[in-house]
Design an enzyme around this catalytic site. Structure first.
Site, PDB file in Angstrom:
ATOM      1  N   PHE A 155       0.801  -1.220   0.000  1.00  9.54           N
ATOM      2  CA  PHE A 155       0.000   0.000   0.000  1.00  9.54           C
ATOM      3  C   PHE A 155       0.835   1.271   0.000  1.00  9.54           C
ATOM      4  CE2 PHE A 155       0.713  -0.538   4.597  1.00  9.54           C
ATOM      5  CZ  PHE A 155       1.029   0.755   4.985  1.00  9.54           C
ATOM      6  N   LYS A 179      -1.093  -7.353  -8.867  1.00 11.83           N
ATOM      7  CA  LYS A 179      -2.047  -7.434  -7.761  1.00 11.83           C
ATOM      8  C   LYS A 179      -1.718  -6.310  -6.784  1.00 11.83           C
ATOM      9  CE  LYS A 179      -2.996  -8.468  -4.026  1.00 11.83           C
ATOM     10  NZ  LYS A 179      -3.637  -7.639  -2.935  1.00 11.83           N
ATOM     11  N   GLU A 182      -5.307  -3.851  -1.696  1.00 12.98           N
ATOM     12  CA  GLU A 182      -6.728  -3.517  -1.701  1.00 12.98           C
ATOM     13  C   GLU A 182      -7.020  -2.218  -0.964  1.00 12.98           C
ATOM     14  OE1 GLU A 182      -6.211  -7.040   1.229  1.00 12.98           O
ATOM     15  OE2 GLU A 182      -5.231  -6.191  -0.543  1.00 12.98           O
ATOM     16  N   SER A 232       5.652  -6.871   4.093  1.00 13.54           N
ATOM     17  CA  SER A 232       6.232  -7.192   5.389  1.00 13.54           C
ATOM     18  C   SER A 232       7.003  -8.510   5.321  1.00 13.54           C
ATOM     19  CB  SER A 232       5.140  -7.295   6.450  1.00 13.54           C
ATOM     20  OG  SER A 232       4.316  -8.429   6.211  1.00 13.54           O
ATOM     21  N   CYS A 287       9.626   1.591   3.518  1.00 15.08           N
ATOM     22  CA  CYS A 287      10.545   0.545   3.942  1.00 15.08           C
ATOM     23  C   CYS A 287      11.964   1.084   4.075  1.00 15.08           C
ATOM     24  CB  CYS A 287      10.511  -0.634   2.974  1.00 15.08           C
ATOM     25  SG  CYS A 287      11.193  -0.271   1.344  1.00 15.08           S
ATOM     26  N   GLU A 387       9.189  -3.433  13.536  1.00 13.63           N
ATOM     27  CA  GLU A 387       9.032  -2.468  12.456  1.00 13.63           C
ATOM     28  C   GLU A 387       7.687  -1.772  12.642  1.00 13.63           C
ATOM     29  OE1 GLU A 387       9.284  -2.094   7.595  1.00 13.63           O
ATOM     30  OE2 GLU A 387       8.595  -3.985   8.477  1.00 13.63           O
TER      31      GLU A 387
END
Length: 502
Positions: A155, A179, A182, A232, A287, A387
C-alpha cells in the site's frame, strides 16, 4: 460509521478493459484524510483470478515474438504519457494513501526512472557471440522472457513499487498480472488505462484486485512463471516459500528497521534535517524510512534538540492542502502505530514530541498521528525491536562507533542504513563492515537510481535477485546458449534498400 459518498466499484483490468466479475465480494476503499469510504474494490475469487492469469498467458506468445523495436516504441509512448499526466496519478495516490501530493509526485518520478531505464533495455538483452569456438563451430547466447509474471505490491507505494518491476518485465517480452493492495487499488487501474492508450496489446498488462485468495492463485497457478513481491517480512517469507515450492522464480522484498548512525564529527544541522526528512516523510510508511537514530558520544542532547525544533515546525494535515505530512493509511494502522508509542511510554522512554496529540489540518475522522520523537530508547523495547511503519523516530545513545555498528549487524533486517560523518575513513570503514544492502553516507534514504538494483540483506530479502537495474533484467529473462555448425553458406538475395528494424 463515516459518511459514504461517491461510491464506485474499482474493477480488475483484463484484455485492455475493466472487469468486475460475478463473485460479488468487495472491500471498502477509504480516504485517509477524511475517513470517508470512496469506493469498493472487487476482490477476485479463484475463478476470476484464473481468468486474469489466462488472459496474460494467452497474450504471451505474440508479445514474446514482437520485435524489440515495437516493444520499446510502446514503452517510450507510455513514458511520454506518464510524464504529461503524472499529477493525475499523484492525486489518486493522495486520495487513497494519504501522502501529500508533492510526495506522491516524487513517488511517480522515482518510478518513472525505471520506465526510462527499460526504454534502453535493448543494450541489456543482447547476447554474445564467439566465432570459431571450435573449427567451424560458433557459440552465441540469448536472453528470453519467462512468460506471464505476477507483481504483488504494497500500500505504501502504489505506483513506484509496481514500476520497479513491470517496465522491465514488459520490455523484456513478458506479460504481467499486477495485484495491488486492496487499500489503494485505483492507481493500478489508471496505469493500465495509460498502457492501453500507449498501444500495449490486450492481455500484456493486467490488474487483479484481491486479497489472499488472489495472492495464493498467483503463487500456485502453473501459468505464472515468476513473482515479484514487496511487503512485510512474514508475508515475504510466505510468498517466497509458496512460490518456489510451486516452481516459480521469486523475489520477495520484506521489512526493515533502518538505523542512522550520527558520529560526533557530523554536521548536526545536516543530520537533524535528514532525520526529520527520512523519519516523517510519507508518515513514516516507507521501507527505507529511518526509524532509529544511533547517537554516538556526547552529541545526543544537542542532536535531539535540533530534531525537536524541526519536528515542531511540521504541519500534519490533508495531503491536498499545504501540509508537510498526511495521515496514516487506515484507522487500524494508525491505532497500531500509536500503541507502540503507548508501549514506549510504559517502558520509560522520553517522549520529546508526542504525535498522539497532534491538531491536524484535516477532517476529524481522518487517521491522524503526528510526527513523534522519542529518546532514551533501549534495545529490549518494542519500539526498537518491531518495524513500526509510522512517524515514530527513536533515539538510542551509545559510546562508540563499534557499539553502533554492532547494533545494526545484530538486527534481523538489512534493508537500508546511513551514517552521518565528515570523516571519510569512518564512512569507508562503515560501508565495508555494515551488513546491510543499501547504504547512505550523509544520505538518509539511500534508494539507488534505476540503473542500480534495489534490495536488502538478511530478512529484508528472500531470493537472490534485487529489483530493477541489471538484476531486474536478469530476473525477468533466462539465458540460452546456442552452439551451431553450418557446412554450406546460404545466400539471401539482392536488396539495395537501407535495412530497417521492424
Amino acid at each position: 460509521m463515516p459518511e459514504v459518498e461517491e461510491i464506485r466499484t474499482i474493477p480488475h483490468w483484463v484484455d485492455n478493459k475493466p472487469f468486475v466479475g460475478a463473485g460479488g465480494t468487495t472491500s471498502p476503499v477509504t480516504n485517509p484524510a477524511s475517513g470517508v469510504i470512496t469506493g469498493h474494490v472487487a476482490l477476485a475469487n479463484v475463478e476470476e483470478s484464473r481468468q486474469v492469469i489466462n488472459a496474460a498467458a494467452a497474450a504471451f506468445p505474440a508479445w514474446r515474438d514482437a520485435s524489440l523495436a515495437k516493444r520499446t516504441t510502446i514503452l517510450f509512448k507510455f513514458r511520454e504519457l506518464l510524464n504529461e499526466r503524472k499529477l493525475e496519478l499523484a492525486e489518486i495516490i493522495t486520495s487513497e494513501h494519504g501522502k501529500v501530493v508533492s510526495d506522491a509526485l516524487g513517488e511517480v518520478s522515482r518510478g518513472q526512472e525505471v520506465v526510462e531505464f527499460a526504454c534502453g533495455i535493448a543494450h541489456l538483452l543482447k547476447g554474445g557471440t564467439t566465432e570459431n569456438a571450435s573449427t567451424n563451430v560458433d557459440v552465441h547466447s540469448v536472453r528470453q522472457p519467462l512468460g506471464p509474471v505476477a507483481i504483488i505490491s504494497p500500500f505504501n507505494f502504489p505506483a513506484m513499487v509496481p514500476m520497479w518491476f513491470f517496465p522491465i518485465a514488459i520490455a523484456a517480452g513478458n506479460t504481467v498480472v499486477l495485484k495491488p493492495s486492496e487499500k489503494n487499488p485505483s492507481a493500478a487501474i489508471w496505469v493500465a488505462e495509460l498502457w492501453a492508450e500507449a498501444g500495449l496489446p490486450a492481455g500484456v498488462f493486467n490488474v487483479l484486485q484481491g486479497d489472499k485468495t488472489a495472492v495464493d492463485e498467483l503463487l500456485t497457478n502453473p501459468a505464472v512463471k515468476a513473482v515479484s513481491f514487496v511487503g512485510s517480512t512474514p508475508i515475504a517469507e510466505y510468498v517466497y516459500a509458496t512460490g518456489t515450492a510451486h516452481g516459480k522464480r521469486v523475489q520477495a522484498l520484506g521489512g526493515a528497521k533502518n538505523h542512522a548512525i550520527v558520529l560526533p564529527d557530523a554536521d548536526l544541522d545536516l543530520a537533524a534535517d535528514a532525520m526529520v526528512n527520512a523519519g516523517f516523510g510519507s508518515a513514516g510508511e516507507r521501507c527505507m524510512a529511518i526509524s532509529v537514530i544511533v547517537a554516538v558520544g556526547n552529541i545526543a542532547d544537542e542532536l535531539v534538540q535540533k530534531i525537536k525544533e524541526r519536528t515542531l515546525t511540521l504541519k500534519t494535515g490533508d495531503g491536498t492542502r499545504d501540509s508537510d505530512m498526511g495521515p496514516l493509511v487506515t484507522k487500524a494502522h494508525r491505532d497500531k502505530v500509536a500503541s507502540y508509542v503507548d508501549a514506549g511510554e510504559r517502558d520509560g522512554v522520553t517522549i520529546v514530541v508526542d504525535g498522539r496529540t497532534v491538531q491536524p489540518d484535516g477532517e476529524a475522522n481522518g487517521f491522524w498521528l503526528g510526527p513523534t520523537l522519542i529518546d532514551n530508547v533501549t534495545t529490549d523495547m518494542s519500539v526498537y525491536t518491531d518495524e513500526i511503519f509510522g512517524p515514530v523516530l527513536s533515539v538510542l545513545r551509545v559510546d562508540s562507533y563499534e557499539e553502533a555498528l554492532d547494533l545494526i549487524n545484530a538486527g534481523p533486517f538489512g534493508n537500508g542504513t546511513a551514517i552521518f560523518t565528515n570523516d571519510g575513513g569512518a564512512a569507508r570503514r562503515f560501508q565495508n563492515e555494515v551488513e546491510v544492502g543499501m547504504i547512505g553516507i550523509n544520505v538518509p534514504i539511500p534508494v539507488p537510481t534505476a540503473y542500480y538494483s534495489f534490495g536488502g540483506w538478511k530478512s529484508s530479502l528472500f531470493g537472490d535477485t534485487h529489483a530493477h537495474g541489471i538484476e531486474g533484467v536478469h530476473f525477468f529473462t533466462r539465458g540460452k546458449v546456442v552452439t551451431s555448425r553450418w557446412l554450406d553458406p546460404s545466400h539471401g538475395g539482392i536488396n539495395l534498400g537501407f535495412p530497417q528494424n521492424n
